[in-house]
Design a protein around this motif. Structure first.
Motif, PDB file in Angstrom:
ATOM      1  N   ASP A 157      -6.800   1.215  -0.808  1.00 42.97           N
ATOM      2  CA  ASP A 157      -7.405   0.888   0.494  1.00 42.97           C
ATOM      3  C   ASP A 157      -8.563  -0.086   0.366  1.00 42.97           C
ATOM      4  O   ASP A 157      -9.082  -0.577   1.374  1.00 42.97           O
ATOM      5  N   LYS A 158      -8.991  -0.362  -0.870  1.00 43.73           N
ATOM      6  CA  LYS A 158     -10.107  -1.288  -1.082  1.00 43.73           C
ATOM      7  C   LYS A 158      -9.750  -2.280  -2.184  1.00 43.73           C
ATOM      8  O   LYS A 158     -10.354  -2.297  -3.258  1.00 43.73           O
ATOM      9  N   ILE A 169       0.846  -1.201   0.000  1.00 48.06           N
ATOM     10  CA  ILE A 169       0.000   0.000   0.000  1.00 48.06           C
ATOM     11  C   ILE A 169       0.880   1.249   0.000  1.00 48.06           C
ATOM     12  O   ILE A 169       0.630   2.210  -0.732  1.00 48.06           O
ATOM     13  N   ASP A 205      -7.659   2.259  -6.143  1.00 45.16           N
ATOM     14  CA  ASP A 205      -7.972   2.485  -4.720  1.00 45.16           C
ATOM     15  C   ASP A 205      -7.238   1.441  -3.894  1.00 45.16           C
ATOM     16  O   ASP A 205      -7.710   0.318  -3.722  1.00 45.16           O
ATOM     17  N   LYS A 260       1.135   4.275  -2.819  1.00 49.02           N
ATOM     18  CA  LYS A 260       0.965   5.690  -2.451  1.00 49.02           C
ATOM     19  C   LYS A 260       2.159   6.525  -2.922  1.00 49.02           C
ATOM     20  O   LYS A 260       1.989   7.648  -3.404  1.00 49.02           O
TER      21      LYS A 260
END
Length: 285
Positions: free
Chosen positions: A220-221, A96, A218, A100
């Motif tokens: 985070d999902k 993740i 995305d 980012k």
């Protein structure tokens, strides 16, 4: 929390450096570390120096540090299961973070692609100028060199009598007339551009698609599998941008005026004016 020193471990609330594994039951593996210097295992019956290990918490709330071998030896499969679970969580978190960071570079990567595309168009304009100036002989010579993968610029001429005599001495055979010699005029730089230039369009197109996907992604999902796939696509993007820069650099070398000027002896004097106009389109070295 990232562990950078042994003091980061020793200062943890509830930490002990003499935990008795016979009197404690493992609750969870809470962190992992890899340190430059060795420290002792926190189990009272071990104390083996190591620098790669993990922090565990027991059901009594006490914390200690130990190596993977000790964990499996004293806490069995429960340790292995909890350690693997933490490794997956760490891997997921790192991926993740990777995405980012990649997103922060989207604008810069678009700038690089636009720069590559602009430079590629400049080089292609010069390449097309060869034919627009009617220098078919030069174009054909470049094509021949591309397929032979030889960067040597050479001119064929009839051998002199002394050269024929030397060749007959060298081979011990009569040389048939006319006999031709090859004189090297120079070494062409950047020839690889001619074979690699077709990659540029695909690199630009594919990387813009990747950047659009990354922008809409995305993190985070999503699943670990999708995270890994997106990271691989981004790594390919970075590799292909480096490859494109290398191809572009070859293109500027190839169509530099000094490099192209090496072909002058191969161009008939009637076309020297056209050659001069073409050289004016080339890049300064």
């Amino acid at each position: 929390m990232r562990i950078n020193t042994w003091d980061d471990i020793y200062k943890m609330s509830g930490y002990t450096d003499s935990l008795d594994p016979k009197k404690e039951k493992l609750k969870q593996v809470i962190n992992k570390y890899e340190l430059p210097n060795k420290g002792r295992c926190g189990l009272s019956n071990c104390r083996t120096p190591h620098n790669i290990g993990c922090i565990v918490e027991t059901e009594s709330g006490r914390l200690t540090n130990l190596g993977n071998d000790c964990g499996k030896k004293y806490f069995g499969e429960n340790f292995t299961s909890l350690s693997n679970k933490l490794s997956k969580e760490i891997d997921y978190a790192n991926k993740i973070e990777n995405i980012k960071l990649a997103k922060l570079n989207i604008a810069e990567n678009y700038r690089k692609l636009n720069e590559i595309e602009a430079d590629w168009k400049k080089i292609e304009r010069v390449y097309r100028a060869i034919k627009s100036e009617g220098l078919d002989g030069l174009y054909d010579k470049l094509e021949q060199m591309k397929y032979s993968k030889s960067s040597i610029i050479a001119i064929q001429r009839r051998a002199t009598e002394s050269e024929i005599e030397l060749e007959e001495v060298r081979t011990g055979k009569d040389v048939q007339n006319p006999f031709y010699m090859s004189d090297n005029l120079g070494d062409l730089k950047g020839l690889n551009y001619l074979t690699d230039r077709i990659k540029i369009k695909a690199i630009i197109l594919n990387n813009k698609i990747t950047l659009n996907r990354l922008n809409d992604f995305d993190e985070d999902k999503t699943t670990l599998k999708e995270l890994s796939k997106m990271i691989k696509e981004n790594e390919k993007l970075n590799d292909s941008v480096r490859e494109a820069h290398s191809i572009i650099a070859d293109g500027f070398k190839l169509f530099s005026a000094d490099n192209m000027r090496q072909f002058t002896p191969l161009i008939s004097s009637k076309r020297h004016r056209k050659l001069k106009r073409f050289l004016n389109c080339c890049f300064e070295s």
